[in-house]
Scaffold this motif. Sequence first.
Motif, mmCIF file in Angstrom:
data_model
loop_
_atom_site.group_PDB
_atom_site.id
_atom_site.type_symbol
_atom_site.label_atom_id
_atom_site.label_comp_id
_atom_site.label_asym_id
_atom_site.label_seq_id
_atom_site.Cartn_x
_atom_site.Cartn_y
_atom_site.Cartn_z
ATOM 1 N N GLN A 259 -23.574 -100.425 -8.006
ATOM 2 C CA GLN A 259 -24.112 -100.034 -9.309
ATOM 3 C C GLN A 259 -24.225 -98.526 -9.395
ATOM 4 N N THR A 260 -24.278 -98.029 -10.616
ATOM 5 C CA THR A 260 -24.518 -96.606 -10.841
ATOM 6 C C THR A 260 -26.028 -96.362 -10.899
ATOM 7 N N LYS A 261 -26.399 -95.089 -10.850
ATOM 8 C CA LYS A 261 -27.811 -94.758 -11.013
ATOM 9 C C LYS A 261 -28.329 -95.270 -12.349
ATOM 10 N N ARG A 262 -27.516 -95.134 -13.370
ATOM 11 C CA ARG A 262 -27.955 -95.541 -14.709
ATOM 12 C C ARG A 262 -28.192 -97.039 -14.779
ATOM 13 N N GLU A 263 -27.364 -97.831 -14.125
ATOM 14 C CA GLU A 263 -27.573 -99.279 -14.106
ATOM 15 C C GLU A 263 -28.845 -99.638 -13.353
ATOM 16 N N LEU A 264 -29.102 -98.924 -12.262
ATOM 17 C CA LEU A 264 -30.347 -99.135 -11.519
ATOM 18 C C LEU A 264 -31.560 -98.800 -12.395
#
Length: 291
Positions: A96-101
């Motif tokens: 996952q990306t930081k934004r998804e987290l």
Amino acid sequence: MIPGEVLRKIRRIQIRTSHKVDELLAGNWHSAFKGRGIEFEEVRPYQVGDDVRMIDWNVTARSDMPYVKLFREERELAVRLLVDVSGSQNLGTTTQTKRELVAELGAILAMSAIKNNDKVGLTLFSDDIEKNIPARKGSRHVLRIIRELLYCQPAGSGTNLRRVLDHLNRTSKRRTVVFLVSDFQDSGYEASLKVARRRHDIVPVVITDPLEGKLPNVGLVRLQDSETGQVVTLDTASRKNRQWFEQKYREESEARDSMFRRMRLAPIHLQTGCDLVEPLRNYFHLRESRQ
């Protein structure tokens, strides 16, 4: 109209995080954040055993007998998520990306607040305020927060923590539980954070990726800063360059955490690809034990 694929993704996040809230966090929310606001209710005659510090001297002087002030806890909290949507949030070297987290984190925090009858608002920021959503209640409001966290298209690419903290200090008069969610790739915001710390209950949430502090040996590469757009050519085969890169990352991280300690702020550290429930649960338990 929101595309069906987007709605399905939002719904999946809501369902997944709802189970985590029900099983792990909802019961700890109020015990961790209770007593954030205290308001005066009434005065009554002093009784043996009352705290003498609660004596209302003005009323006592007028009535010739001691009276004490009574206060009640404000049960409803004001919660605000300040979320970094700068270019560096698109980094993701795991599943996952930081934004998804951050979207999953925001869903958990928002639903925890809503389940405890608290209002929650959202401020998205880059190098400017991208979007400000007033604090409200209800499941539809949580869905809107998830949607904005996932699909807001920021106009800026940099990070300006000072600006979002100054905006918070100007616009939030009531004491608020503030989750400041960022990778904190910025400087010059300490003074604004000090002001916010005195007015609000600030919870820094540090978002990182496992590889952003490491430089792999892949030879000569061109690197572009996702926030400033600056491009540099670096020889990653050089051990000296790799050590310099990793040392710089450690120094910046230590300086940030040292600043939090000076302000007596306890950050939550979350990393892409890792389960975020355990760090959140540990933090809630830590707050509860301190109270």
